[in-house]
Design an enzyme around this catalytic site. Structure first.
Site, PDB file in Angstrom:
ATOM      1  N   GLY A   1      -2.765  46.474  38.896  1.00 20.10           N
ATOM      2  CA  GLY A   1      -1.513  47.084  38.455  1.00 20.10           C
ATOM      3  C   GLY A   1      -1.298  48.410  39.149  1.00 20.10           C
ATOM      4  O   GLY A   1      -1.823  48.652  40.245  1.00 20.10           O
ATOM      5  N   SER A   2      -0.563  49.276  38.513  1.00 24.38           N
ATOM      6  CA  SER A   2      -0.180  50.531  39.167  1.00 24.38           C
ATOM      7  C   SER A   2      -1.313  51.569  39.082  1.00 24.38           C
ATOM      8  O   SER A   2      -2.108  51.551  38.135  1.00 24.38           O
ATOM      9  CB  SER A   2       1.105  51.075  38.542  1.00 24.38           C
TER      10      SER A   2
ATOM     11  N   GLU B   1      -7.563  47.055  41.197  1.00 24.30           N
ATOM     12  CA  GLU B   1      -6.756  46.632  42.357  1.00 24.30           C
ATOM     13  C   GLU B   1      -5.378  47.259  42.161  1.00 24.30           C
ATOM     14  O   GLU B   1      -4.577  46.772  41.368  1.00 24.30           O
ATOM     15  CB  GLU B   1      -6.652  45.101  42.391  1.00 24.30           C
ATOM     16  N   LEU B   2      -5.118  48.351  42.887  1.00 29.80           N
ATOM     17  CA  LEU B   2      -3.920  49.141  42.585  1.00 29.80           C
ATOM     18  C   LEU B   2      -2.925  49.104  43.749  1.00 29.80           C
ATOM     19  O   LEU B   2      -2.995  48.225  44.597  1.00 29.80           O
ATOM     20  CB  LEU B   2      -4.354  50.563  42.212  1.00 29.80           C
TER      21      LEU B   2
ATOM     22  N   CYS C   1       1.540  44.664  46.762  1.00 27.40           N
ATOM     23  CA  CYS C   1       0.761  45.897  46.900  1.00 27.40           C
ATOM     24  C   CYS C   1       0.507  46.244  48.369  1.00 27.40           C
ATOM     25  O   CYS C   1       0.254  47.402  48.683  1.00 27.40           O
ATOM     26  CB  CYS C   1      -0.545  45.790  46.135  1.00 27.40           C
TER      27      CYS C   1
ATOM     28  N   GLU D   1       4.585  54.736  46.375  1.00 29.80           N
ATOM     29  CA  GLU D   1       4.637  53.286  46.564  1.00 29.80           C
ATOM     30  C   GLU D   1       6.052  52.844  46.189  1.00 29.80           C
ATOM     31  O   GLU D   1       6.492  53.044  45.061  1.00 29.80           O
ATOM     32  CB  GLU D   1       3.631  52.591  45.643  1.00 29.80           C
TER      33      GLU D   1
HETATM   34  P1  NAD Z   1       1.638  48.122  35.589  1.00 23.43           P
HETATM   35  O1  NAD Z   1       0.547  49.081  35.864  1.00 23.43           O
HETATM   36  O2  NAD Z   1       2.886  48.627  34.979  1.00 23.43           O
HETATM   37  O3  NAD Z   1       1.115  46.964  34.618  1.00 23.43           O
HETATM   38  C1  NAD Z   1      -0.014  46.173  34.947  1.00 23.43           C
HETATM   39  C2  NAD Z   1      -0.599  45.623  33.656  1.00 23.43           C
HETATM   40  O4  NAD Z   1      -1.165  46.690  32.897  1.00 23.43           O
HETATM   41  C3  NAD Z   1       0.414  44.948  32.738  1.00 23.43           C
HETATM   42  O5  NAD Z   1      -0.190  43.837  32.131  1.00 23.43           O
HETATM   43  C4  NAD Z   1       0.708  46.038  31.727  1.00 23.43           C
HETATM   44  O6  NAD Z   1       1.197  45.531  30.496  1.00 23.43           O
HETATM   45  C5  NAD Z   1      -0.676  46.634  31.560  1.00 23.43           C
HETATM   46  N1  NAD Z   1      -0.722  47.997  31.032  1.00 23.43           N
HETATM   47  C6  NAD Z   1       0.175  48.985  31.208  1.00 23.43           C
HETATM   48  N2  NAD Z   1      -0.240  50.106  30.579  1.00 23.43           N
HETATM   49  C7  NAD Z   1      -1.433  49.810  30.008  1.00 23.43           C
HETATM   50  C8  NAD Z   1      -2.375  50.546  29.251  1.00 23.43           C
HETATM   51  N3  NAD Z   1      -2.162  51.825  28.948  1.00 23.43           N
HETATM   52  N4  NAD Z   1      -3.499  49.930  28.824  1.00 23.43           N
HETATM   53  C9  NAD Z   1      -3.726  48.635  29.140  1.00 23.43           C
HETATM   54  N5  NAD Z   1      -2.886  47.877  29.874  1.00 23.43           N
HETATM   55  C10 NAD Z   1      -1.748  48.462  30.309  1.00 23.43           C
HETATM   56  O7  NAD Z   1       1.932  47.373  36.974  1.00 23.43           O
HETATM   57  P2  NAD Z   1       3.080  46.322  37.323  1.00 23.43           P
HETATM   58  O8  NAD Z   1       4.377  47.047  37.418  1.00 23.43           O
HETATM   59  O9  NAD Z   1       2.988  45.123  36.446  1.00 23.43           O
HETATM   60  O10 NAD Z   1       2.607  45.860  38.776  1.00 23.43           O
HETATM   61  C11 NAD Z   1       2.899  46.585  39.918  1.00 23.43           C
HETATM   62  C12 NAD Z   1       1.714  47.368  40.411  1.00 23.43           C
HETATM   63  O11 NAD Z   1       0.595  46.497  40.600  1.00 23.43           O
HETATM   64  C13 NAD Z   1       1.976  48.004  41.765  1.00 23.43           C
HETATM   65  O12 NAD Z   1       1.468  49.313  41.782  1.00 23.43           O
HETATM   66  C14 NAD Z   1       1.208  47.105  42.715  1.00 23.43           C
HETATM   67  O13 NAD Z   1       0.845  47.708  43.926  1.00 23.43           O
HETATM   68  C15 NAD Z   1       0.025  46.732  41.886  1.00 23.43           C
HETATM   69  N6  NAD Z   1      -0.620  45.525  42.399  1.00 23.43           N
HETATM   70  C16 NAD Z   1      -1.829  45.637  43.042  1.00 23.43           C
HETATM   71  C17 NAD Z   1      -2.433  44.502  43.581  1.00 23.43           C
HETATM   72  C18 NAD Z   1      -3.765  44.579  44.289  1.00 23.43           C
HETATM   73  O14 NAD Z   1      -4.407  43.542  44.446  1.00 23.43           O
HETATM   74  N7  NAD Z   1      -4.207  45.748  44.728  1.00 23.43           N
HETATM   75  C19 NAD Z   1      -1.819  43.263  43.448  1.00 23.43           C
HETATM   76  C20 NAD Z   1      -0.606  43.196  42.795  1.00 23.43           C
HETATM   77  C21 NAD Z   1      -0.007  44.326  42.261  1.00 23.43           C
END
Ligand code: NAD
Length: 474
Positions: free
Chosen positions: A228-229, A248-249, A282, A376
């Site tokens: 995620g982010s 994995e961010l 990402c 990003e």
């Molecule tokens: P996000 O961080 O908003 O959410 C990711 C997940 O985390 C979701 O399931 C969300 O509900 C959960 N989440 C959010 N806050 C939380 C908390 N406080 N505690 C626990 N869980 C929580 O990300 P997004 O908008 O869904 O995805 C986009 C991001 O993911 C981008 O930054 C992208 O680069 C990254 N990404 C990275 C990879 C990689 O392999 N490096 C792959 C895909 C996406």
């Protein structure tokens, strides 16, 4: 509208009063209603995983592989349903959705293959007098149940990157999918159960991030895998307690174009990597660093390739670029583009938005200090930056808080070696874009982009810990 979809806690389907609707980013229509779990539901999932650990870690390799191959078969059998779900919940263009299902099957199949390759060795311990007569047998065992948290952009394959390796080693799991895209993960839960993995070991619970946050410190889990982010990922890590953590961010990937490469090919790859999945990747091509001698030629070539992309309805099999995940996400990118133009960047195309659909956008003469260059973007936007000297180009590419992957197009081995030394990333692609990823490869970042590596072989290593058996042969 049908009844809200229940979630799966330790193999049991459970409803809750917290109902959320899944909205199609393209049409704005309600796709489905889904029950969201509470913190108590997540704790129940954690307890189920902990209780199931003894069962799953005792499963023979034969059974774990059989389950994984059955999952791959069932994913194939439900391909069309999964493709339509990915289009509906994420606004993913059909071509990309089909590719994601294919990749998910590959990820699970590779996990089955890698399950049989968990490292082990025999270590003679008599190098020093104190160890005489002792032999060590080193193996790897699961660190514990897996807590997996996934993002919206590749909801199926990224979930498979976590549960595939977990099943390969015999770990129970709790998967918390992104709130916008829970449906494909709920189908995945059905598939894993139908494939014969012990039901108590399977929990898939959609929940808001703030609710999921409460389960983070829970030490029932041995491994936390988060995609995620960056802000959320690093905050989670600081509260993760004793468990191992993989992050994995995000990134703002750079690609450098030197004059000695095939410009036509480079332009075609840049367009492929900048706009796939509406740039919500990402390792999306974000910063294109181009030698000044070929700068205007590259502008033209990129625009020519871009003009061939079909933009619009994600369910159309010919569409290349569909909507972003939400109107808010598209508006944020649109505003960043507008402010860059106000600061002097040249808009070559795009910048226009209809709802969640942001038209493919190319900005030239971007100053590396501009806001949108440092962040990003996670949008169908690429930025062209000119350079004169090799050193300058490598410096611009490396001048980022992130470090997932970078690309370099050149025929010079010396430049490649320089770039490999200088640019701090998880992988450097030569004559290709940073967006390149096949699911078998070790994949992950440095700096703010994360820690740990995915790809089934790497994930299996990360989700296991070394354990020694030491025998005194007296
Ligand atoms: P996000 O961080 O908003 O959410 C990711 C997940 O985390 C979701 O399931 C969300 O509900 C959960 N989440 C959010 N806050 C939380 C908390 N406080 N505690 C626990 N869980 C929580 O990300 P997004 O908008 O869904 O995805 C986009 C991001 O993911 C981008 O930054 C992208 O680069 C990254 N990404 C990275 C990879 C990689 O392999 N490096 C792959 C895909 C996406």
């Amino acid at each position: 509208m049908e009844d809200p979809r229940p979630f799966c806690v330790g193999g049991r389907w459970k409803s809750s009063p917290a109902i959320s609707t899944v909205i199609s980013p393209y049409t704005g229509d309600q796709v489905a209603a889904v029950c969201f779990g509470s913190a108590d539901d997540l704790r129940e999932g954690a307890a189920a995983a902990e209780a199931a650990f003894e069962t799953t870690r005792s499963l023979p390799l034969y059974t774990r592989r059989k389950v994984l191959y059955a999952i791959a078969r069932l994913l194939e059998e439900r391909r069309e349903e999964l493709v339509s779900t990915l289009i509906a919940e994420g606004g993913k263009a059909r071509k990309i959705a089909e590719g994601e299902v294919t990749r998910a099957i590959e990820t699970i199949t590779i996990s089955a293959e890698e399950a049989g390759r968990v490292d082990g060795s025999i270590i003679p311990l008599d190098r020093t007098l104190g160890g005489a007569g002792h032999t060590g047998y080193l193996t790897r065992v699961p660190a514990g149940p897996l807590l997996a948290i996934t993002p919206f952009n590749y909801p199926l394959n990224l979930a498979c990157h976590k549960i595939g390796p977990a099943i390969a080693i015999g770990a129970p799991f709790l998967l918390k999918p992104a709130t916008a895209t829970p449906l494909s993960s709920l189908i995945l839960a059905e598939i894993v159960l139908a494939a014969g993995y012990p039901p108590e070991a399977v929990s898939v619970i959609p929940a808001p991030g703030a609710v999921a946050d409460e389960i983070i410190p829970d030490d029932s889990f041995g491994y936390l895998s988060f995609t995620g982010s960056p802000d959320v990922g690093w905050a989670i890590k600081s509260r993760a307690g004793r468990k191992l953590v993989g992050l994995e961010l995000g990134g703002n990937a750079a690609v450098i174009i030197f004059p000695d490469c095939d410009l036509e090919y480079a332009a075609s790859r840049i367009v492929a990597g900048g706009f796939v999945n509406a740039g919500q990747n990402c390792v999306s091509v974000q910063r294109v660093i181009v030698h000044r001698s070929i700068y205007s030629e590259m502008e033209k070539k990129i625009l020519a390739h871009l003009s061939m992309l079909k933009v619009g309805d994600p369910s159309d099999p010919d569409t290349d670029v569909g909507p972003m995940i939400s109107i808010e996400a598209a508006s944020r990118a649109e505003a960043l583009v507008q402010s860059a133009v106000e600061e002097g960047a040249r808009l070559l195309c795009g910048g226009k938005r209809e709802g969640a659909l942001l038209y493919p956008t190319v900005l030239a003469d971007v100053n590396t200090c501009m806001d949108l260059s440092c962040q990003e973007l996670f949008a169908p936007v690429i930025l062209l930056v000119p350079f004169d000297e090799v050193d300058e180009a490598l410096g611009i590419a490396d001048d980022s808080a992130y470090g997932l992957q970078a690309g370099i197009f050149t025929d010079s081995l010396e430049t490649v070696q320089n770039a490999f030394r200088r640019i701090n990333v998880g992988a450097l692609l030569v004559n290709d874009i940073p967006t390149f990823r096949v699911d078998e490869m070790p994949y992950g970042g440095v700096k703010a982009s994360g820690i740990g590596r995915e790809g089934p072989a790497s994930a299996i290593r990360e989700m296991t810990v070394e354990k020694m058996l030491i025998i005194n042969e007296r």
